[in-house]
Design a protein around this motif. Structure first.
Motif, short mmCIF file in Angstrom:
data_model
loop_
_atom_site.label_atom_id
_atom_site.label_comp_id
_atom_site.label_asym_id
_atom_site.label_seq_id
_atom_site.Cartn_x
_atom_site.Cartn_y
_atom_site.Cartn_z
N ARG A 12 0.86 -1.20 0.00
CA ARG A 12 0.00 0.00 0.00
C ARG A 12 0.89 1.24 0.00
NH1 ARG A 12 -3.43 -0.67 5.34
NH2 ARG A 12 -1.36 -0.15 6.01
N GLU A 13 0.45 2.27 -0.71
CA GLU A 13 1.17 3.54 -0.68
C GLU A 13 0.65 4.30 0.55
OE1 GLU A 13 2.85 6.92 -3.69
OE2 GLU A 13 0.90 6.03 -4.16
N ILE A 14 1.43 4.29 1.61
CA ILE A 14 1.02 4.89 2.89
C ILE A 14 1.06 6.41 2.81
CG2 ILE A 14 1.58 5.03 5.36
CD1 ILE A 14 0.49 2.30 4.51
N MET A 15 2.06 6.93 2.11
CA MET A 15 2.16 8.36 1.81
C MET A 15 2.86 8.47 0.47
SD MET A 15 5.11 9.52 4.53
CE MET A 15 4.22 8.77 5.86
N PRO A 16 2.82 9.62 -0.19
CA PRO A 16 3.39 9.71 -1.53
C PRO A 16 4.83 9.18 -1.60
CG PRO A 16 2.16 11.70 -1.05
CD PRO A 16 2.22 10.90 0.23
N GLY A 17 5.02 8.17 -2.46
CA GLY A 17 6.34 7.61 -2.69
C GLY A 17 6.77 6.53 -1.73
N ILE A 23 3.74 -6.77 8.18
CA ILE A 23 3.47 -8.01 8.89
C ILE A 23 3.31 -7.63 10.36
CG2 ILE A 23 4.39 -10.25 9.61
CD1 ILE A 23 5.97 -10.29 6.95
N HIS A 24 2.22 -8.09 10.96
CA HIS A 24 1.91 -7.71 12.35
C HIS A 24 1.86 -8.93 13.25
CE1 HIS A 24 0.60 -3.76 10.88
NE2 HIS A 24 -0.03 -4.42 9.93
N THR A 25 2.29 -8.74 14.49
CA THR A 25 2.00 -9.67 15.56
C THR A 25 1.20 -8.88 16.59
OG1 THR A 25 3.95 -9.19 16.92
CG2 THR A 25 4.22 -10.85 15.17
N LEU A 30 6.43 -5.33 11.43
CA LEU A 30 7.57 -5.33 10.53
C LEU A 30 7.07 -4.77 9.21
CD1 LEU A 30 10.49 -6.22 9.91
CD2 LEU A 30 9.56 -8.45 9.25
N SER A 31 7.76 -3.73 8.71
CA SER A 31 7.35 -3.08 7.47
C SER A 31 8.49 -3.13 6.47
CB SER A 31 7.01 -1.60 7.72
OG SER A 31 6.02 -1.47 8.69
N ARG A 32 8.19 -3.57 5.27
CA ARG A 32 9.17 -3.55 4.17
C ARG A 32 8.70 -2.49 3.18
NH1 ARG A 32 10.81 -8.52 0.17
NH2 ARG A 32 8.80 -8.04 -0.77
N TRP A 33 9.59 -1.54 2.88
CA TRP A 33 9.23 -0.38 2.07
C TRP A 33 10.01 -0.36 0.76
CZ3 TRP A 33 5.40 2.59 3.97
CH2 TRP A 33 5.16 2.56 5.34
N ARG A 34 9.34 0.08 -0.28
CA ARG A 34 9.99 0.54 -1.51
C ARG A 34 9.71 2.04 -1.53
NH1 ARG A 34 8.57 2.14 -6.36
NH2 ARG A 34 6.44 1.33 -6.20
N ILE A 35 10.77 2.83 -1.52
CA ILE A 35 10.62 4.28 -1.43
C ILE A 35 11.17 4.90 -2.70
CG2 ILE A 35 11.10 6.35 -0.07
CD1 ILE A 35 11.72 4.43 2.31
N ASP A 104 -2.28 1.56 13.27
CA ASP A 104 -2.67 2.42 12.14
C ASP A 104 -2.20 1.86 10.79
OD1 ASP A 104 -0.05 2.95 13.12
OD2 ASP A 104 -0.02 4.93 12.19
N TYR A 105 -1.31 0.88 10.80
CA TYR A 105 -0.85 0.23 9.56
C TYR A 105 -1.60 -1.06 9.27
CZ TYR A 105 3.33 3.23 9.14
OH TYR A 105 4.20 4.26 8.98
#
Length: 106
Positions: A12-17, A23-25, A30-35, A104-105
């Protein structure tokens, strides 16, 4: 569900770019980003502890007024409620760990 294939986790695009997979427990995220190159993370703070690791690319981060540029294999530890901001100098792949979980994610 102890085994997860990142390729099956929606992005998901959480904010521009900032394109993130989460992944949640019960207690962490844990967040994997492409920025995208040039994408900026405005200054903010949250109660979650955060560890950010750059996997690919060059990322500039300011934490509590101190700015550093870091690349693959480097990490930054951000205590909860600490102001921080960032900017992708190049396209980046980044891994974030948050504790407690980022509801919130979800």
């Amino acid at each position: 569900m102890p085994f997860i294939d990142w390729d099956t986790v929606p992005s998901r695009e959480i904010m521009p770019g900032f394109h993130g997979q989460m992944i949640h427990t019960d207690r962490m995220t844990l967040s994997r980003w492409r920025i995208e190159a040039g994408a900026a993370l405005p200054e903010h703070a949250h109660p979650h502890e955060q560890i950010t690791t750059v996997l690919e690319g060059t990322f500039e981060m300011t934490v509590a007024g101190e700015t550093r540029t870091f690349g693959p294999g480097m990490a930054v530890v951000i205590p909860g409620n600490t102001p921080h901001a960032g900017r992708a100098i190049t396209e980046c792949r980044v891994l974030d760990v948050f504790q407690p979980a980022r509801d919130d994610y979800r």
